[in-house]
Design a protein around this motif. Sequence first.
Motif, PDB file in Angstrom:
ATOM      1  N   TYR A 165      -8.140  -6.991  15.660  1.00  0.00           N
ATOM      2  CA  TYR A 165      -7.243  -5.908  16.100  1.00  0.00           C
ATOM      3  C   TYR A 165      -6.769  -5.091  14.902  1.00  0.00           C
ATOM      4  O   TYR A 165      -6.704  -3.860  14.965  1.00  0.00           O
ATOM      5  N   ARG A 166      -6.443  -5.776  13.799  1.00  0.00           N
ATOM      6  CA  ARG A 166      -5.878  -5.116  12.622  1.00  0.00           C
ATOM      7  C   ARG A 166      -6.938  -4.447  11.749  1.00  0.00           C
ATOM      8  O   ARG A 166      -6.607  -3.781  10.767  1.00  0.00           O
ATOM      9  N   SER A 167      -8.196  -4.619  12.072  1.00  0.00           N
ATOM     10  CA  SER A 167      -9.274  -4.159  11.201  1.00  0.00           C
ATOM     11  C   SER A 167      -9.467  -2.650  11.286  1.00  0.00           C
ATOM     12  O   SER A 167      -9.066  -2.009  12.257  1.00  0.00           O
ATOM     13  N   PRO A 168     -10.122  -2.067  10.287  1.00  0.00           N
ATOM     14  CA  PRO A 168     -10.396  -0.623  10.311  1.00  0.00           C
ATOM     15  C   PRO A 168     -11.284  -0.213  11.484  1.00  0.00           C
ATOM     16  O   PRO A 168     -11.281   0.946  11.889  1.00  0.00           O
ATOM     17  N   GLN A 169     -12.058  -1.149  12.030  1.00  0.00           N
ATOM     18  CA  GLN A 169     -12.939  -0.833  13.144  1.00  0.00           C
ATOM     19  C   GLN A 169     -12.214  -0.837  14.491  1.00  0.00           C
ATOM     20  O   GLN A 169     -12.769  -0.394  15.503  1.00  0.00           O
ATOM     21  N   ALA A 170     -10.988  -1.337  14.520  1.00  0.00           N
ATOM     22  CA  ALA A 170     -10.238  -1.425  15.769  1.00  0.00           C
ATOM     23  C   ALA A 170      -8.943  -0.627  15.647  1.00  0.00           C
ATOM     24  O   ALA A 170      -8.972   0.576  15.424  1.00  0.00           O
ATOM     25  N   LEU A 171      -7.786  -1.298  15.754  1.00  0.00           N
ATOM     26  CA  LEU A 171      -6.511  -0.578  15.763  1.00  0.00           C
ATOM     27  C   LEU A 171      -5.867  -0.455  14.387  1.00  0.00           C
ATOM     28  O   LEU A 171      -4.795   0.153  14.256  1.00  0.00           O
ATOM     29  N   GLY A 172      -6.481  -0.996  13.369  1.00  0.00           N
ATOM     30  CA  GLY A 172      -5.904  -0.914  12.038  1.00  0.00           C
ATOM     31  C   GLY A 172      -5.512   0.482  11.609  1.00  0.00           C
ATOM     32  O   GLY A 172      -4.410   0.692  11.069  1.00  0.00           O
ATOM     33  N   PRO A 173      -6.353   1.507  11.848  1.00  0.00           N
ATOM     34  CA  PRO A 173      -6.007   2.861  11.410  1.00  0.00           C
ATOM     35  C   PRO A 173      -4.778   3.453  12.099  1.00  0.00           C
ATOM     36  O   PRO A 173      -4.257   4.472  11.643  1.00  0.00           O
ATOM     37  N   ALA A 174      -4.320   2.826  13.185  1.00  0.00           N
ATOM     38  CA  ALA A 174      -3.145   3.338  13.881  1.00  0.00           C
ATOM     39  C   ALA A 174      -1.846   2.943  13.189  1.00  0.00           C
ATOM     40  O   ALA A 174      -0.775   3.457  13.533  1.00  0.00           O
ATOM     41  N   TYR A 175      -1.938   2.053  12.206  1.00  0.00           N
ATOM     42  CA  TYR A 175      -0.751   1.519  11.542  1.00  0.00           C
ATOM     43  C   TYR A 175      -0.755   1.844  10.057  1.00  0.00           C
ATOM     44  O   TYR A 175      -1.799   1.803   9.401  1.00  0.00           O
ATOM     45  N   GLU A 176       0.418   2.095   9.552  1.00  0.00           N
ATOM     46  CA  GLU A 176       0.592   2.253   8.113  1.00  0.00           C
ATOM     47  C   GLU A 176       0.413   0.917   7.410  1.00  0.00           C
ATOM     48  O   GLU A 176      -0.138   0.839   6.309  1.00  0.00           O
ATOM     49  N   ARG A 177       0.858  -0.169   8.062  1.00  0.00           N
ATOM     50  CA  ARG A 177       0.758  -1.524   7.513  1.00  0.00           C
ATOM     51  C   ARG A 177       0.170  -2.450   8.586  1.00  0.00           C
ATOM     52  O   ARG A 177       0.891  -3.269   9.175  1.00  0.00           O
ATOM     53  N   PRO A 178      -1.115  -2.361   8.855  1.00  0.00           N
ATOM     54  CA  PRO A 178      -1.700  -3.183   9.918  1.00  0.00           C
ATOM     55  C   PRO A 178      -1.545  -4.676   9.687  1.00  0.00           C
ATOM     56  O   PRO A 178      -1.453  -5.455  10.642  1.00  0.00           O
ATOM     57  N   GLU A 179      -1.490  -5.072   8.412  1.00  0.00           N
ATOM     58  CA  GLU A 179      -1.348  -6.501   8.117  1.00  0.00           C
ATOM     59  C   GLU A 179      -0.004  -7.059   8.580  1.00  0.00           C
ATOM     60  O   GLU A 179       0.155  -8.279   8.744  1.00  0.00           O
ATOM     61  N   ALA A 180       0.960  -6.184   8.804  1.00  0.00           N
ATOM     62  CA  ALA A 180       2.299  -6.625   9.222  1.00  0.00           C
ATOM     63  C   ALA A 180       2.439  -6.737  10.740  1.00  0.00           C
ATOM     64  O   ALA A 180       3.470  -7.213  11.224  1.00  0.00           O
TER      65      ALA A 180
END
Length: 293
Positions: A165-180
Motif C-alpha cells: 500500500y505504501r509503495s510508489p506503485q500503489a498509494l505511496g505517492p498520495a502521502y508526504e510520509r507514506p512510511e508513517a
Amino acid sequence: MNGADFFANRRTVATPSGNISYVEHGSGPVALFVHGVLLNGYLWRHQLAQLGGLRRCIAVDLLAHGATEISADQDVSVTANAHMLAQFLDALKIEQVDLVGNDSGGGICQIFAALYPGRIRSLALTNCDTHDNWPPEPFKPFVAMVAAGGLPDTLSAMLADKSVYRSPQALGPAYERPEAVSDDTIETYLRPFTRSAQRLRDIERFVNAFDCRHTVDIEKQLGQVRAPTLIAWGTDDIYFDLKWSRWLEQAIPGTKRRVEFESARIFFPEERSSEFNGELKAHWIASSSTDSN
C-alpha cells in the motif's frame, strides 16, 4: 485514534440511495466532510476530533465505501453520490452545511454545490478531481487495472503486506510520509471492500464510472456558486497539479482564499491536520461573519 475507536460511534440513516453510514462529533452548525475513492470517513478523524467545538462535524461514507449499504445495481457514479448527500441531509433534517471535500470527494462536492447551491453555507476544496482532470493521468493505470478485473488481487496484496500500500506503485505517492501510515489506517480503509462479493463489485462499479463529463457538465452552474469558498492545495501532488487550484479559484465566484501547503500531497488533511484545521476554522469564522453582516 484508531479505526475501531473512530467507528465505535458509527450511525446509519436510511435514504433513497441506501443506508448511509456516518460518524459525527461536536455541536453547532453542521460541517459535512466527504472523502475520496478507496477511503471512508476515517480520513477526517482529526477534523472531527479537533473541530467539534466549532461545528457539528459529520464524516459520511460514500456509496460503495465504508459501511454504507446499497443495492447491487444502483447508480454509484459521482453524480449519484452528490444526490445521495442531499438525501442524507434531508434524512437528518439538515438544511445547510459547511462542505469539505478531498480527492474524488472534492469532485462530488463541486457537483453538489452546482446542483444544490442553496444548501451550501460555505465550501472548502482540497486536492481533488476537477473539470476534465478526472481521472487524472497518473491514476489511469489503476482505473485500467480495475476495469481488467485486477482489484481483488490488488486489495489482497495491500492487506497482506501493508508495505505494498505504501509503495510508489500503489498509494505511496498520495502521502508526504507514506512510511508513517499505520497498518491500522490501511486496514480501516481497505478491509470493508473485502467483506462481501457485492461490496467488491460496488467499488469496481464506482471506479468504472469515472468520467470527467460529470464535472465538465456542471462548469456553468459552478460559476454561479457564491458561497464563501476556501481552496487549500498541496503543492507536491502528482494527481492534482497546483494549476487546478487556480482553475477552481477562477471558476467559483465565491472563492475567498486560495492557500498552498508547500510539499504536501493529496492526503494532507490527514497528514497536516493541525495546519489544515487552522485554515478551516478561519474560513468558517470569516464565513459566519459575512453571513451576519
